[in-house]
Design an enzyme around this catalytic site. Structure first.
Site, mmCIF file in Angstrom:
data_model
loop_
_atom_site.group_PDB
_atom_site.id
_atom_site.type_symbol
_atom_site.label_atom_id
_atom_site.label_comp_id
_atom_site.label_asym_id
_atom_site.label_seq_id
_atom_site.Cartn_x
_atom_site.Cartn_y
_atom_site.Cartn_z
ATOM 1 N N SER A 581 0.843 -1.186 0.000
ATOM 2 C CA SER A 581 0.000 0.000 0.000
ATOM 3 C C SER A 581 0.886 1.247 0.000
ATOM 4 O O SER A 581 1.682 1.430 -0.925
ATOM 5 C CB SER A 581 -0.947 -0.042 1.200
ATOM 6 O OG SER A 581 -1.993 0.870 1.049
ATOM 7 N N HIS A 696 -8.012 -5.042 -0.997
ATOM 8 C CA HIS A 696 -6.750 -4.395 -0.652
ATOM 9 C C HIS A 696 -5.859 -5.301 0.190
ATOM 10 O O HIS A 696 -4.650 -5.075 0.283
ATOM 11 C CB HIS A 696 -7.031 -3.082 0.092
ATOM 12 C CG HIS A 696 -5.824 -2.208 0.222
ATOM 13 N ND1 HIS A 696 -5.068 -1.833 -0.863
ATOM 14 C CD2 HIS A 696 -5.226 -1.653 1.311
ATOM 15 C CE1 HIS A 696 -4.065 -1.071 -0.454
ATOM 16 N NE2 HIS A 696 -4.132 -0.953 0.859
#
Length: 732
Positions: A581, A696
């Site tokens: 991320s 994610h």
């Protein structure tokens, strides 16, 4: 609402401090992007490209002799029934969501505390996701449950297709264990809901054009009555298109009922409004502060807790950012500004969070990135009518990572759990232990202990410090496998350096059975860097590397890498880096700035194209962390580190492994796709793997997690192991 924490300003200072090496490549501003087609997430051409890259990378990585054994070990760890079931209290029940080999999608289940205490508790299944997915022919991934107390019978269940942030919401009856016929239901969207009562909800969702912000989150909140169509719901609060999102919280505690609406004007600032009969009233709370009301149905009153992220001056008193303040809530809402400081930061101590019982606050303090606990007792009013607090230290394991969860339910007037809380501890070599604690004492009952998944005999952990480009001391942890040591001259230890460095998120010690079995057991060293941009030393540590100062995160990470080589822990041929991320941006930026320093880069669900990050999915919400690429001056700064724009044809990069998920609707998979495509175009070696599910988090179930992790460890040993100097097959 949890959006994923991502940075403010000082442009001139930043430009003066910028190393000359970060000159902007000529193509960064002028050349059109030839890979925009890869941003078409489900496009036929894009998915064909993904499948081809996946196949080529799997062929290389699954050829590692230990791949299948590693994958099987990792899956056994993930599916182990000896894991500690994480629980949430709802009334008399402790609820848990559980995945294992027999239930890959998972079980939502519950037990009583008496049952949970047992070595092998009996669980009552409330919802079987595998069965539901089979019946409905959907790849459901659990998204959580919001149940209406104090009965906790009616629940709003969120279900995601493939792990995306966008979820379907359905009303569920936890007694009959069925979805409520003609109950509340929302189609797939990034929604925000809150119970008003049994027959009304506040709901923010995709109501149609103009109802979502540019970040892709709700802009409008409506009141929805049971039995009426969603289209008939009435608007009660609105934000602006440029906001990140709107939010609503409903406090239903008897005697303290309140509804608060909020506009997240950027990732770190909110304007909050208290609902009153006269309309919504702006709450005078610092916009970047975290806050909560804390109260019980007893006689001890109503307290407002405020965690500062900026300095606050009130009359003749000053309060430093990073402080935790307590105030009488009713007096505060009436205009008084009298605080008691429950925590004040120092250069080495920061606030890591807090939880509450009925009459105590358990404060988690980071002291040189290791947890300590303090307990504040709320006593009766003093002579001047103020609620006062007294402090004591809680005896708990150290150094490592402590976490506490209060069990008190303020909706209940009589609550047997009122002064109890769950406390967990772990460090790099110590498996998690979960205790049941009670306020006003140090006695604890051991509820669960995670088994040792690897032999830590002969291993050790030390904390070291590197000096960054501007002279800042940056701490980092080194986890040494048995028999490993630094060497004068050139170290020969395969070493993985992990970091994040954003959104005030701290990298604290954790116990990783995966690293234990697949990395430490084979002689790998793990290094965890506590770089600026994180929260290890409070808001100031984070804010020092926001926006125009983002380069400091990368400088800190580079400084740690150089320190590892200088100390003889490793050498550039056996040094790898990993991050996901915002951490994917970190390793992407560092790899393009100092490619000669590393021989492996694991770049997970990353941000990489910082020219377009704010136009992709939730990216607009992170401009408070990185800046606005459409502003020429801000882009001048961002362009110097944006990995995608700074790739060079004539550079020599380590072969990277880039991973992402097709169903990641937070950080667009286009970042990873385009970076890999450009590396290939420029003639560089790259491995790429995109999981079709997972959101994610990168994986939707344990089998997928084990597979992706095994690919990563296979790659690391190919690049950093005994054969690190030998060429590996190229992926073109």
């Amino acid at each position: 609402m949890n959006l994923f924490r991502l940075p403010p300003r000082l442009l001139a200072l930043f430009i003066l401090a910028l190393p000359i090496m970060h000159n902007l490549p000529a193509h960064a501003e002028t050349a059109p992007d030839p890979y925009l087609w890869l941003e078409d997430v489900q496009g036929e051409a894009a998915l064909a490209w993904v499948r081809a890259r996946n196949a080529a990378s799997q062929k290389v990585l699954q050829a590692e002799p230990d791949f299948e054994a590693t994958r099987a070990r990792l899956l056994a760890i993930l599916d182990s029934k000896d894991r500690i079931p994480a629980v949430v209290r709802r009334g008399e029940w402790l609820y848990n969501f559980w995945q294992d080999g027999s239930h890959p999608r998972g079980l939502w289940r519950r037990s009583t505390l008496a049952e949970y205490r047992k070595a092998q508790p009996q669980w009552e299944t409330v919802l079987d996701l595998d069965e539901l997915a089979k019946v409905e022919a959907q790849n459901w991934v659990w998204g959580g449950a919001d149940c209406l107390g104090p009965e906790y019978r009616r629940c709003l269940i969120s279900l995601s297709r493939g792990g995306a942030d966008a979820k379907v919401v359905r009303e569920f009856d936890s007694v009959t264990k069925t979805f409520v016929k003609d109950g509340f239901a929302l189609p797939e969207a990034k929604s925000d809901l809150a119970w008003i009562d049994a027959d009304q909800l506040y709901v923010g969702t995709d109501f149609g054009p103009g109802s979502m912000t540019t970040s892709g989150y709700p802009r409008i909140i409506k009141r929805w009555q049971r039995g009426t169509p969603l289209a008939a719901a009435s608007t009660v609060f609105e934000g602006e298109m440029a906001d990140v999102a709107v939010d609503v919280s409903v406090d239903r505690t008897p005697g303290f009922e309140r509804t608060v609406f909020a506009r997240a004007v950027d990732f770190f600032n909110q304007r909050r409004f208290l609902a009153t009969p006269q309309g919504n009233r702006l709450l005078d709370i610092p916009s970047d502060a975290s806050w909560s009301f804390w109260h019980s149905a007893g006689t001890l009153g109503d307290t407002l807790l405020i965690e500062l992220r900026s300095d606050l001056r009130v009359a003749d008193n000053s309060y430093a950012r990073g402080s935790l303040l307590a105030a009488d809530a009713r007096a505060y809402l009436a205009g008084e500004r009298s605080f008691q400081v429950l925590f004040a930061p120092t250069p080495t101590r920061s606030l890591a969070g807090y939880t509450t019982t009925r009459s105590h606050i358990i404060v988690n303090v980071l002291d040189q990135v290791a947890s300590r606990l303090e307990e504040w007792h709320r006593s009766a009013h003093n002579d001047s009518g103020e609620t006062r607090f007294t402090r004591r230290e809680i005896s708990a394991p150290h150094p490592g990572n402590l976490a506490s969860i209060g069990l008190h339910d303020p909706l209940l007037r009589e609550d047997a759990f009122a002064e109890q809380y769950l406390l967990s501890y772990a460090d790099f070599l110590t498996p998690d232990t979960l205790w049941l604690g009670r306020s006003a004492g140090d006695a604890r009952e051991t509820l669960k202990s995670r088994p040792r998944f690897f032999d830590s005999g002969g291993m050790r952990v030390e904390q070291l410090f590197a000096v960054s480009a501007d002279g800042t001391r940056v701490p980092y942890f080194v986890v040494w496998p048995k028999g490993a040591a630094a060497a004068a001259g050139a170290g020969r230890n395969p070493t993985l350096l992990y970091g994040y460095g954003g959104f005030e998120i701290s990298m604290q010690p954790w116990y990783s059975a995966a690293f234990g079995s697949a990395w430490f057991a084979r002689g790998g060293v793990l290094v965890v860097a506590n770089i600026r941009g994180g929260g290890e030393f409070g808001p100031a540590w984070h804010q020092a590397a926001q926006k125009e100062n983002k380069q400091r995160s990368f400088d800190d990470f580079i400084a740690v890498a150089e320190d590892l080589v200088r100390r003889g822990i490793t050498n550039p041929r056996q040094l790898g880096i990993e991050g996901g991320s915002n951490g994917g941006l970190l390793v992407g930026a560092v790899a393009t700035q100092r490619p000669e320093l590393f021989n492996a880069v694991v770049c997970q669900v990353p941000l990489l194209d910082m020219r377009r990050f704010h136009k992709l999915l939730a990216g607009a919400s992170w401009m408070a962390e990185y800046g606005d690429p459409d502003d020429a001056e801000q882009w001048r700064v961002i362009s110097r580190y944006s990995p995608y724009q700074n790739l060079r044809r004539d550079a020599k990069y380590p072969k990277m492994l880039i991973t992402t998920s097709t169903r990641d609707d937070r950080v667009h998979p286009g970042h990873a796709r385009k970076m890999a495509a450009r590396l290939i175009e420029f003639g560089h070696e790259v491995l790429y793997y995109e999981n079709i599910e997972g959101g994610h988090g990168g994986a939707a179930d344990n089998a997928q997690r084990a597979f992706v992790q095994a690919l990563e460890f296979s790659y690391l040993w190919q690049q950093l192991g005994a054969g690190a100097n030998q060429p590996t097959p190229a992926v073109k």
